[in-house]
Design an enzyme around this catalytic site. Structure first.
Site, short mmCIF file in Angstrom:
data_model
loop_
_atom_site.label_atom_id
_atom_site.label_comp_id
_atom_site.label_asym_id
_atom_site.label_seq_id
_atom_site.Cartn_x
_atom_site.Cartn_y
_atom_site.Cartn_z
N ASP A 168 0.85 -1.18 0.00
CA ASP A 168 0.00 0.00 0.00
C ASP A 168 0.89 1.24 0.00
O ASP A 168 2.11 1.14 0.22
CB ASP A 168 -0.90 -0.03 1.24
CG ASP A 168 -1.82 1.17 1.33
OD1 ASP A 168 -2.34 1.60 0.28
OD2 ASP A 168 -2.01 1.68 2.44
N ARG A 171 -6.11 4.18 -7.76
CA ARG A 171 -7.57 4.07 -7.66
C ARG A 171 -7.98 2.61 -7.54
O ARG A 171 -8.90 2.13 -8.19
CB ARG A 171 -8.24 4.71 -8.87
CG ARG A 171 -7.99 6.19 -9.04
CD ARG A 171 -8.59 6.99 -7.93
NE ARG A 171 -8.57 8.43 -8.18
CZ ARG A 171 -8.72 9.35 -7.25
NH1 ARG A 171 -8.89 8.99 -5.98
NH2 ARG A 171 -8.70 10.64 -7.55
N LYS A 200 -7.15 -5.36 -4.93
CA LYS A 200 -5.84 -5.69 -4.36
C LYS A 200 -5.73 -7.19 -4.11
O LYS A 200 -4.72 -7.82 -4.44
CB LYS A 200 -5.62 -4.91 -3.05
CG LYS A 200 -5.51 -3.41 -3.22
CD LYS A 200 -5.25 -2.72 -1.89
CE LYS A 200 -5.10 -1.22 -2.04
NZ LYS A 200 -4.78 -0.54 -0.76
#
Length: 1047
Positions: free
Chosen positions: A391, A759, A765
């Site tokens: 992340d 986005r 993910k």
């Protein structure tokens, strides 16, 4: 592969999660609770129930007193090899199959089972103590006889429960009353959702207005609530009071709930119990995550199956050489028992104990403080990572927002010009306070200044009002809200919010002169530079969600009566809400390219009639039980049109310390890093460059936005022609590519040195992680810090959570938890590499130890006409794999080929580990050959050199075998630890001391002779010296890479 990707037919989109998941209702039915359905709960009358509800008992134990032992044994014997050893041990009760004392087979099996039972028992006792502590907590219950004490386990649906400050909420409740003057309370929810910020909760307005809490029992009212479900962020229900004229109905949402497991942070609250026991939100969310089995364990299991095949083959060959004479089937079983050591029963115990040591070493490493190992079963995975998915916000960056830019379209204010913003705010409120008399006419310069000042003022006021921030006042470390609010003291004010961005914005408005000093459920207070207090009534709040990407608020200015709708959000959604302009898109892009997180702020003035019409429709929508969210969103969207664009805000999230060298280390180690973030494309690209995720000499291919199959086909062909370039792609384009060109896209993306997905939704993910595992077969590691990273972390082969500003949700869901991203380098390069190499060496030595003695048994049986007679019996066979060799072999978990500093300085060593695995079919075959050579040498040497008695064969061969094992461990060790020396000497001493008690198997007088000593020395030398020579030659002419760094 061709240069041109053919146009593919439409493919069905795959489910985001292919694993079957039981819904709430199915879960409850399985638990025996019947079908879950909505309920009506009467306040203070638990006897008025329309269905049976579970007891409010928390039980996290897997077993009870009666099922513990059967359950543990069943879970052990459902594995084939444990069951196999049980059958072998049981066969010893049959006289025709018995080969020696019963304890020869039962003691090793019993030891392995005892370790497992003790471990499970300790865990069960811990769970029992924790559950008992929670269930025994005492609370106050409102009844017709007054307030009575009640244990948490005796609380029922419909009870009115009083929860004090800093007390845990015992059940899922609806918030009815609070002692706080502002009519609200704060909850700490870190144990429920992992978020560390306090949550604001509002009581039911009808019950909060009652004079006392006892009046709750005097009114006739009930709560209609939805069926129990796992969603902790949403709730649908209604409160109805029947004894009023007319009856009062209020909609209930998440803001009116007190979920079990949260802690009251302010005041005393009263609530009515809705759900108990297994229907609690916290219990329903406590599911066992996907059990991760390490690749190393799977490889060891595969090798164990090969050994089992060898066991069967050797047994059949022995019987075949006897021409299947007599009762040959019994002979097969006897040989299976004789050669059962081929499969090392202690292998799993040794590896599990090794994992415990690795976890302990990781936790004790002072260079990565705060690291927590939550899954001790997969430390070897850390040494085999090929793809790292991370992340951005809070993981690579600090998640500490600093306000950097205010853009009004025609003018922008940066850090160096904030004084101008402050002067504009000061001038506005100075003019208002002076209230000058009418002049003949202002000059043009004054008009321009007033126009700019008013624009700045409107923007700053909008930022100061449009948020969910609450100021909390603390005095001497103890919250004293009421007293501190009287003076609005700056020194003891702390801002509480769910987003660091919002806190940064409110702190900035304070720095330029407009300070948020007070807030409750219905009002907000701002202080001007002249210490004037501006009062605003909060009419409606529309919280931020990941789906809407915006939040809004409707307020009424108490001084003027004006009603204003303020909204802020991401540019992608706000662009369609604000009035047409020609600068929004361009300036958002410019600010994002500087690495700033951009928010668009807008407003809309509402007439009284317009607001009243909206409120009526909004209240009606909120009272809906079915499709409430959709109906509410439709009503809100009716206001979100033609809003006036006020400004853009830009906050900066700086990189964490040492992110750049850590990413460079990972890249040099052969690990490809993918960044998956919800930020906009320009911001993500800028961060990737600043973090050196994309190196300076690398080109960046920005994947054009595609919306259909044809556009995806053209863009993939264009991307195919690029070489050695980083890929940047948006979540929308990614979804289209994966829908139509999943295989082609993943093949191209895996060739990129770095990939940035912006986005990106949480489900995307997890999908990317799954596709990498399926398409490459390589191990993945996911790193994140927020709740939106949990699915990615749990899906990966090795999940790492970073404890950050957004809470501990990712950290609690991860296999490993770290405090900073830079610690990841040492976790992989040092601990991951060492764990993998150590487990490989440990498993090979345990297998080698078993194969050696099995080879000796095979030679012995062959020499004596394939007789199924054991070479060693009783304590000899037990002691061989325990006190005589266990400590030296297990001490290999402390070995290391290079120092930690060297492993960090040369990450290429990690890459070499991925290329040449220390545990493979090749290394396994080498160790099999070594075992056969050493076992044969020892056995034939003992047969050739023994004098007259059989016990001499046993003494010579067994002593040589023990010394060979100890020497092999010593020859393998690369970095000596003092415990290794102790283990070697202790094992040798134990063997020598035990000879006194082994007179049944070994001639004690013979082992004291010189003849015994030279024979054992010669046999041991012949079995070990050739291997030492080969090792020396290999190290001399073909040294491994790490040896060049240690020489």
């Amino acid at each position: 592969m061709t240069d041109n990707i053919p146009l593919q037919p439409v493919r069905q989109k795959k489910r985001m999660d292919s694993r079957p998941r039981a819904g709430c209702c199915e879960w409850l039915r399985c638990c025996g609770g019947g079908e879950a359905r909505p309920r009506t709960v009467w306040l203070g009358h638990p006897e008025k129930r329309d269905q049976r509800y579970p007891r409010n008992v928390i039980n996290n134990q897997k077993y009870n007193f009666f099922t513990f032992l059967p359950g543990v044994l069943f879970n052990q014997f459902k594995y084939f090899f444990n069951l196999y050893f049980l059958l072998l041990a049981c066969s010893q009760f049959v006289p025709e199959m018995r080969l020696g004392a019963l304890y020869t087979y039962w003691v090793p099996l019993g030891f392995v089972l005892a370790v497992t039972v003790i471990r499970e028992a300790v865990e069960e006792i811990r769970c029992y103590v924790r559950d008992k502590e929670v269930n025994s907590q005492v609370y106050s219950r409102l009844t017709a006889r007054g307030t009575v004490k009640v244990k948490s386990s005796n609380i029922q649906v419909g009870d009115l429960i009083i929860v004090e400050k800093n007390q845990r909420v015992p059940a899922d409740m609806i918030f009815l009353r609070t002692s706080e003057k502002n009519g609200s309370c704060f909850l700490r929810t870190d144990q429920l959702d992992g978020e560390t910020d306090w949550k604001l909760r509002l009581p039911v307005a009808c019950t909060q207005r009652l004079p006392t809490a006892a009046d709750l029992l005097q009114i006739r009212s009930y709560v209609y609530a939805e069926e129990p479900n796992i969603d902790i962020h949403n709730f649908v229900g209604t409160f109805t009071r029947e004894d009023s004229d007319p009856p009062i109905s209020e909609s209930l949402s998440i803001e009116n709930t007190l979920w079990a497991g949260t802690v009251v942070a302010s005041g005393t609250v009263v609530g009515v119990v809705l759900y108990t026991g297994r229907e609690l939100r916290s219990v329903m969310n406590t599911s066992n995550p996907r059990s991760k089995i390490g690749l190393f364990d799977l490889e060891v299991n595969c090798l164990t199956k090969i050994l089992f095949g060898a066991l069967v083959v050797v047994s059949l060959v022995m019987v075949a050489l006897q021409h299947f004479a007599g009762r040959w089937y019994l002979q097969i079983i006897r040989f299976l028992l004789l050669f059962s050591n081929i499969i090392p029963i202690s292998l799993r115990v040794n590896l599990d104990m090794g994992k415990i040591v690795y976890s302990w070493v990781i936790r004790r490493d002072s260079k990565i403080p705060g690291t927590v190992v939550r899954s001790s079963t997969i430390p070897e995975q850390l040494g085999r990572i090929s793809y790292l998915l991370t992340d951005k916000t809070g993981t690579l960056t600090q998640n500490e927002m600093i306000f950097k830019r205010l853009h009004l379209g025609t003018v922008a204010y940066g850090l160096d010009s904030m004084d101008e913003v402050q002067s504009h705010i000061f001038s506005i409120y100075t003019q208002q306070s002076q209230d000058p008399p009418a002049q003949k006419g202002p000059t043009l310069t004054t008009k321009v200044r007033r126009t700019m000042s008013s624009r700045v003022h409107e923007a700053v006021k909008a930022i100061a009002l449009c948020h969910n921030v609450t100021p909390v006042y603390e005095s001497n470390g103890v919250t004293d809200q009421a007293e501190a609010e009287k003076q609005y003291e700056d020194s003891c004010r702390v801002y509480q919010a769910s987003s660091p961005d919002e806190v940064a914005l409110v702190q900035w408005t304070e720095s330029v002169g407009l300070t948020l000093v007070g807030r409750d459920q219905s009002s907000m207070q701002l202080r001007t530079p002249g210490d004037q207090i501006l009062n605003f009534t909060i009419l409606q709040i529309f919280p931020f969600t990941y789906e809407s990407k915006r939040m809004g608020i409707i307020v009424r200015d108490e001084s003027t009566g004006e009603i204003t709708f303020y909204m802020k959000g991401a540019d992608v959604v706000m662009a369609g809400i604000v009035q047409y302009n020609d600068w929004l898109e361009e300036e958002c892009g410019n600010m994002a390219r500087e690495g700033l997180r951009v928010l668009v702020v807008a407003k809309k003035s509402l007439a009284e009639e317009q607001y009243q019409d909206f409120e009526a429709r909004y209240v009606q929508a909120k009272l809906s039980v079915h499709d409430r969210s959709l109906k509410v969103a439709t009503v809100i969207e009716s206001l979100e049109m033609e809003m006036e664009l006020l400004c853009l805000t830009g906050v900066e999230d700086q990189l964490q310390a040492d992110v750049r060298p850590t990413l460079e280390t990972l890249r040099n180690a052969g690990i490809k890093v993918w960044m998956l973030t919800g930020d906009k494309l320009e911001t993500a690209t800028c961060t990737a460059k600043n973090a050196h995720l994309v190196t300076r000499n690398q080109d960046i291919h920005v994947f054009r936005l595609v919306t259909n199959r044809g556009e995806a086909h053209l863009e993939l062909n264009a991307f195919r022609r690029k070489h050695d370039c980083a890929l940047v792609i948006s979540g929308d384009s990614l979804e289209v590519c994966l829908k139509y060109y999943e295989y082609e896209f993943m093949e191209l993306a895996c060739q990129c040195p770095a990939v940035v997905c912006c986005r990106c939704a949480p489900t995307q993910k997890a999908q990317i992680v799954r596709l990498l595992q399926e398409r490459t077969g390589k191990l993945t590691c996911a790193v994140g810090d927020g709740g939106n990273d949990v699915s990615m972390i749990q899906e990966s082969d090795c999940g790492v959570g970073v404890e950050g500003k957004e809470g501990k949700q990712a950290s609690l869901a991860a296999d490993f938890s770290i405090t900073q991203f830079k610690h990841l380098g040492r976790l992989l390069m040092v601990h991951g590499r060492n764990s993998y190499k150590r487990s490989a060496a440990l498993s090979q030595f345990v297998i080698h130890r078993s194969l050696c003695i099995s080879t000796m048994q095979a030679v012995f049986s062959s020499v004596f006409y394939f007789a199924s007679v054991p070479l060693y019996q009783g304590f000899l066979i037990i002691g061989y794999s325990t006190i005589y060799t266990m400590f030296p072999v297990f001490s290999l978990v402390l070995d290391k080929d290079v120092k930690s500093e060297v492993a960090m300085l040369y990450p290429e060593l990690y890459k070499d580990l991925l290329k040449g695995r220390p545990l493979s079919y090749k290394t396994f075959l080498i160790w099999v050959l070594i075992s056969i050579y050493q076992g044969s040498t020892i056995m034939y040497g003992a047969l050739l050199l023994f004098e007259s008695e059989f016990v001499h064969i046993v003494a010579i061969s067994f002593t040589s075998l023990i010394l060979t094992e100890l020497l092999m461990v010593a020859l393998t060790i690369q970095t000596w630890h003092w415990l290794m020396t102790v283990a070697e000497l202790l094992s040798l001493a134990c063997y020598i001391a035990s000879l006194v008690f082994l007179h049944e198997f070994i001639d004690v007088y013979f082992i004291a002779t010189l003849s015994f000593l030279w024979k054992v020395s010669v046999i041991t030398l012949v079995s070990c010296l050739p291997l030492y020579v080969l090792k020396y030659l290999r190290r001399r002419f073909s040294p491994p890479s790490y040896s060049k760094l240690t020489s």
